[in-house]
Structures are given as structure tokens and as C-alpha cells.
Design an enzyme around this catalytic site. Structure first.
Site, mmCIF file in Angstrom:
data_model
loop_
_atom_site.group_PDB
_atom_site.id
_atom_site.type_symbol
_atom_site.label_atom_id
_atom_site.label_comp_id
_atom_site.label_asym_id
_atom_site.label_seq_id
_atom_site.Cartn_x
_atom_site.Cartn_y
_atom_site.Cartn_z
ATOM 1 N N LYS A 110 0.845 -1.191 0.000
ATOM 2 C CA LYS A 110 0.000 0.000 0.000
ATOM 3 C C LYS A 110 0.886 1.249 0.000
ATOM 4 C CE LYS A 110 -3.824 1.851 2.858
ATOM 5 N NZ LYS A 110 -4.634 1.568 4.073
ATOM 6 N N SER A 191 -9.489 1.441 3.375
ATOM 7 C CA SER A 191 -8.651 2.254 2.530
ATOM 8 C C SER A 191 -7.608 1.452 1.741
ATOM 9 C CB SER A 191 -7.925 3.297 3.384
ATOM 10 O OG SER A 191 -7.040 2.678 4.321
ATOM 11 N N SER A 215 -9.983 -1.151 7.236
ATOM 12 C CA SER A 215 -9.304 -0.866 5.975
ATOM 13 C C SER A 215 -8.597 -2.051 5.341
ATOM 14 C CB SER A 215 -8.301 0.281 6.158
ATOM 15 O OG SER A 215 -8.977 1.504 6.284
#
Length: 586
Positions: A110, A191, A215
Site C-alpha cells: 500500500k 482504505s 481498511s
């Protein structure tokens, strides 16, 4: 066996017979689709596969299926050193050195996880674009030490979805909008949007995301992959763009529970890493209870993968919130799919206790948001102090707010930064009672501690459970950049405030969109949760029977309408110049 077959039939009948549109995978490498880490390692060990060729295949899939207007858009950046890392892994293997279960395996991180290389770490914001991070995060360093090939970075909900109440999951100013490989019009949740979507699309073996509250597990749910949200402090947050040191954790997405388990063993910090105090302690739910960090944290979590992991298990099921915590009720097919998953637990040998029917109530995490606001204001400034050569280097939250205001055309075309603005107003005196929230920081932390002690811990103790189970989130909604996200329910809050682990696993498909269930436990109970989740996975094989196809839209049946026929013409229409001619031979 007949009961299980009926359950599987129900679960798979809710899925549409999706077919790839326009031959999207024609000419794209597919030979390693759905291949597990163990299978890839076996091929490399036998000499049938090299890390270099595997890396090239993943890159080819990313270029073909991820990029462009009709792509998944999960990958925000490819590592220019990826092929060199793969070649080095191959050379070590030839010399007889294999550094771990991810040796030679391409992985994606990420874009809020620092890598001390040529790639950016931006949290999706241009405010952090410029000079790359000065050093690896602890997670990235552990991956390098384990021989993994860092293939690139994944897109995310900008600032880990902590900038605006009106945000759109999977959108960032730098990366644009990530799409769902099951239906490109569907949202990947966030996210860690790109992490879940990339793994689902077979752009990598495993990806790594971060979670504060949902997330990791929500993208796992939306994209039909396994996801592990580890106990806070099991994986280091050093070098990760923060929201909250109280709740943040880093964990993997894998197409199987075994893959996610293998990845967790590589990135974790079994002992204090020196850069994150949480790796030397216990999460909020255990603080003040006398419980201490285990001294026997496993080095390999794949040993707990068990196809019969549900046999003899005691599970507490809760449906709290599943009917919808918004003004939109949960559709009945979603509720039916979850009930089928609960029936599958029983069919696989588990004893299921209905916690709601027993009158058990989980405490509401009333102080959680205040804790996040308080932590974020202080923690993000500490992170900015580690960066140089980017617009917010050495700055504060106000620096980021000012940057967004000055670059609103690229940072705020769809939604504002009202969470940033709210966090900036927080008084960082831990004893100050905020007049808006009615909490001081200390009292909000006590509330979060209570969520664990009188929630998951109390349920497990009172009913002698191995874990608590619930649906993870509602299936993916259509991405809507005008009106924002469409969450109906989510259960990650049961574990978020106390810092407890979750393992999410695919559990069904509703009109072509995946639905998952989550296994919750107390701190450091990952071995038990992996055993249970892998048992459910083996018994149901939901992902194996419902692979993503990059469909344009989901659902796509019964939406085309009628086929209009062109009106029939009786002969050619007369031309104006011939209209006055006299016919001959009347």
C-alpha cells in the site's frame, strides 16, 4: 454431505455466471492465476519457474488489465528495481539459499508504507510526492530480508480514508479511482483498496495494507480475498503513514488464508523492533489487565491452516448492525447469503451460539473517533518529521491542510477535508475534555479498552468460544464520485478500538458481488482465527467457484432492455426530384 452440498448450491447460485467482457484476458498471462505461494515455491524449487519470469508475468497482467480507462487501477507505481530483485532471488536459490516462504515471490505494498528505494510513499496525496522515504519501513525491511520481490505500490483511499466524511473509497488525488475486479463499476472498499483489488485480480501473490478500523478486512470482503488484520503491535507501524498509534496495524491480502498466513509470518515483529513501542507491548484491550505479550509468538502461521479447522469449534455469531446502521436497509439476498454461511459453519462441524438471542450486547465504541482525531494530529506530524524533499516535510497537520487548499483542483475535486479540519481543532492535552465529544483522551481510551474487555473478551469467556463471527461488510456498492460511499453495515469496530485481530474470508456472492465473514478473537489469537477461517474456506471454496472476470458492471443480467427493430420500409423512399415525374405506360 447432502447438507453441505445444499449450502454450497445456495451460495454459488446467488453468483452470476460472469464471463470476461471483450476478451480482457486474451493474450494476458494467466498460467499463474490463483496459484498459491506454496505452489509457486514448489515450481521454483523444481526449476520450472523463476522469480524473474513470474515477476514479468505479473507486470504484463498489470499493464494489460490494471492500467487505462477500463482497468482496475489498483497499482499506483511499479518498482523499477523489481526485476533486479527477482534475478537476485533466483541467484540465491541456485546457490542453495532460500530466505523464507516469500523468497522470490512478487508482492505489492500500500502506498502509505515506506520503501527506501526509488518509489514514492505518498498516501495517495501530492503533499507527500517528491523525494522517496529515506529508509524502509520495518515491514518493507522484513520483506527484503525474507527475499520477497517488492513489485510496486498500490492505490488507496487518500490518507487512508481519514480526510473527509464525504470521501470515496479507493480514490486518491495521485492515484485516481481504483475499481473492483468483480465489476469495474463496483467499489473496492478501502482504505487498502488497491491491495485487495490487486490480489484478487492476480496482479501479485499477496499484497499488504493497513487498517485502523476496517481498511484491510473491507477490501478483502469487497474483492473476494482472504485478509488478516493483525493484533495491534504484532506488525510494526514504523515508516507507515499513520492515523493512530492506538489502532493502526499492517496486514496482508491473499487469495487463500494460507497465503495471507505465510505473509503475516514474514512481516511481523516477534520481538521489539526498536522503532515502534507497540511491538514491545500489548494493545489497548489488554492494557491494565495484567496480560502480557506472548513470548511464544509463532514464526510460521501456515502451521495453523487446517481444512477441518471448524470441526469441534465453538463460535459465537452476532448479527448486530447487519440490518443496517444507515437509513438504507440491508437487502434480503445479503442477509440470506450470511445465513447460508452460518449454516455452513454448522455443517462443517462447529457449534454455533447465537449471541444476540442469548442477550449478549457488544459495547459501542463511543470514544473511538475522538482517539483517532487526537492521535492523528500528533502522529502525522511525527511522520512528517521523517520525510525530506516533499511539500509537508517537517510540517504539521495544518501544513497538509494548507497544501490541499492551495491545490484543491487535484486534491479536492470531489470531496473536502473536513476530518483534517476537525482534527486540527483537537487540544492535545490528554486530560482536556473536548466540548464537542464530551471525552478527554484518557476517558476515550478507557472507553476503547472497555469495548474489548466487555465485548469480544467477555463473549469468549462467558460462552466458552473459540471466536466471534459476523458478516464483514455489505457487498460492494457502485462507485459514486458525486454522492460518496454507500456503507450499510460493517463489523470491524468490534475489534478496532481494543486492537484485536480479525481474519476475513470469502463467504458468498450476491448478484456477482462478494460477501465475506469475519472471525474475531482476543489479542494474539491469530493462530486460532487462521485455523477457523481456513476450515471455512476449505469447506465452502467460495472464491474458487467465483473468480473475478473484470466485468464492466455487476450485475449485468436483466438490465439491457429490449432490442429495438428498425422500422420496415416498403420500398425506397421517393426522392424529391422524382416526386413530380409522370409514370410511363399507364
Amino acid at each position: 454431505m447432502k447438507t453441505m452440498q445444499k449450502i454450497l448450491l445456495f451460495l454459488t447460485c446467488t453468483a452470476l455466471a460472469l464471463t470476461a467482457r471483450g476478451g480482457r484476458e486474451d493474450g494476458v498471462p494467466t498460467q499463474h492465476n490463483e496459484a498459491t505461494i506454496a505452489q509457486l515455491q514448489a515450481e521454483m524449487a523444481s526449476g520450472k519457474l523463476t522469480s524473474e519470469s513470474l515477476t514479468m508475468d505479473y507486470i504484463a497482467r498489470i499493464i494489460a488489465l490494471d492500467q487505462g480507462a477500463e482497468g482496475v487501477n489498483a497499482v499506483i507505481e511499479l518498482n523499477p528495481d523489481a526485476l533486479d530483485m527477482a534475478k537476485h532471488a533466483d541467484q540465491l536459490r541456485k546457490q542453495g539459499t532460500v530466505l523464507g516462504p516469500l523468497h522470490g515471490i512478487p508482492v505489492l505494498l500500500k502506498d502509505n508504507i515506506d520503501t527506501g528505494d526509488k518509489m514514492q510513499t505518498s498516501a495517495g496525496s501530492f503533499a507527500l510526492v517528491g523525494q522517496p522515504a529515506k529508509q524502509d519501513s520495518t515491514v518493507a525491511a522484513n520483506l527484503r530480508a525474507g527475499g520477497a520481490v517488492i513489485l510496486g505500490k498500490t492505490n488507496l483511499s487518500e490518507w487512508a480514508n481519514f480526510r473527509s466524511f464525504e470521501s470515496v473509497s479507493g480514490w486518491s488525488g495521485r492515484g485516481g479511482q481504483t475499481n473492483n475486479p468483480y465489476g469495474l463499476d463496483r467499489n473496492p472498499c478501502g482504505s487498502s483498496s488497491g491491495s485487495g483489488a490487486a490480489t484478487s485480480a492476480n496482479f501479485t501473490a499477496v499484497s499488504f495494507g493497513s487498517e485502523t478500523d476496517g481498511s484491510i478486512v473491507c477490501p478483502g470482503n469487497a474483492n473476494g480475498v482472504a485478509a488478516i488484520k493483525p493484533t495491534v503491535g504484532l506488525t510494526s507501524r514504523a515508516g507507515v503513514v499513520p492515523i493512530s498509534h492506538t489502532q493502526d496495524t499492517v496486514g496482508p491480502h491473499g487469495r487463500t488464508v494460507a497465503d495471507a498466513a505465510a505473509a503475516l509470518g514474514v512481516i511481523q515483529s516477534r520481538t521489539f523492533d526498536g522503532r515502534d513501542p507497540a511491538t514491545n507491548g500489548v494493545p489497548l484491550g489488554w492494557q491494565g489487565t495484567g496480560k502480557t505479550r506472548p513470548t511464544n509468538i509463532p514464526s510460521d502461521y501456515t502451521q495453523f491452516v487446517n481444512p477441518h479447522g471448524l470441526n469441534g469449534a465453538r463460535l459465537g455469531v452476532t448479527r448486530a448492525g447487519l440490518t443496517g446502521f444507515t437509513n438504507v436497509s440491508t437487502p434480503q439476498p445479503v442477509l440470506d447469503a450470511f445465513e447460508a454461511a452460518v449454516a455452513a459453519l454448522t455443517a462443517a462441524g462447529a457449534t454455533v451460539i447465537d449471541l444476540d438471542a442469548q442477550g449478549f450486547n457488544f459495547p459501542s465504541p463511543n470514544g473511538e473517533f475522538f482517539v483517532l482525531l487526537f492521535d492523528f494530529k500528533g502522529d502525522v506530524a511525527k511522520y512528517f518529521a521523517t520525510r525530506v524533499g516533499v511539500p509537508v516535510a517537517g510540517g504539521t497537520l495544518q501544513t497538509a491542510i494548507d497544501f490541499n487548499n492551495a491545490h484543491a483542483d487535484v486534491e479536492m475535486p470531489f470531496f473536502n477535508q473536513d476530518i483534517f479540519d476537525l482534527a486540527e481543532t483537537i487540544n492535545l492535552d490528554p486530560n482536556f475534555v473536548d466540548p464537542i465529544f464530551g471525552f478527554s483522551y484518557k476517558s476515550a481510551l478507557a472507553d476503547g479498552h472497555n469495548v474489548g474487555v466487555n465485548g469480544i473478551d467477555a463473549a469468549i469467556s462467558q460462552f466458552h468460544l473459540d471466536a466471534v463471527v459476523s458478516a464483514t461488510d455489505n457487498p460492494a456498492w457502485s462507485t459514486d464520485l458525486i454522492y460518496g460511499d454507500h456503507f450499510i453495515f460493517g463489523t470491524s469496530g468490534l475489534a478496532a478500538a481494543p486492537g484485536y485481530p480479525i481474519v476475513q474470508v470469502p463467504a458468498g456472492v450476491v448478484f456477482g458481488a462478494p460477501l465475506g465473514i469475519s472471525f474475531f478473537g482476543t489479542a494474539f489469537s491469530e493462530p486460532t482465527l487462521i485455523k477457523l477461517a481456513s476450515g471455512f474456506e476449505a469447506a465452502t471454496q467460495i472464491r474458487a467457484h467465483n473468480l473475478p472476470t473484470f466485468a464492466d458492471t455487476v450485475p449485468f443480467n436483466n438490465i439491457r432492455g429490449t432490442t429495438v427493430a428498425r422500422p420496415h420500409q416498403n420500398g425506397a423512399s421517393p426522392k424529391e426530384k422524382d416526386a413530380k415525374k409522370m409514370p410511363h405506360h399507364m
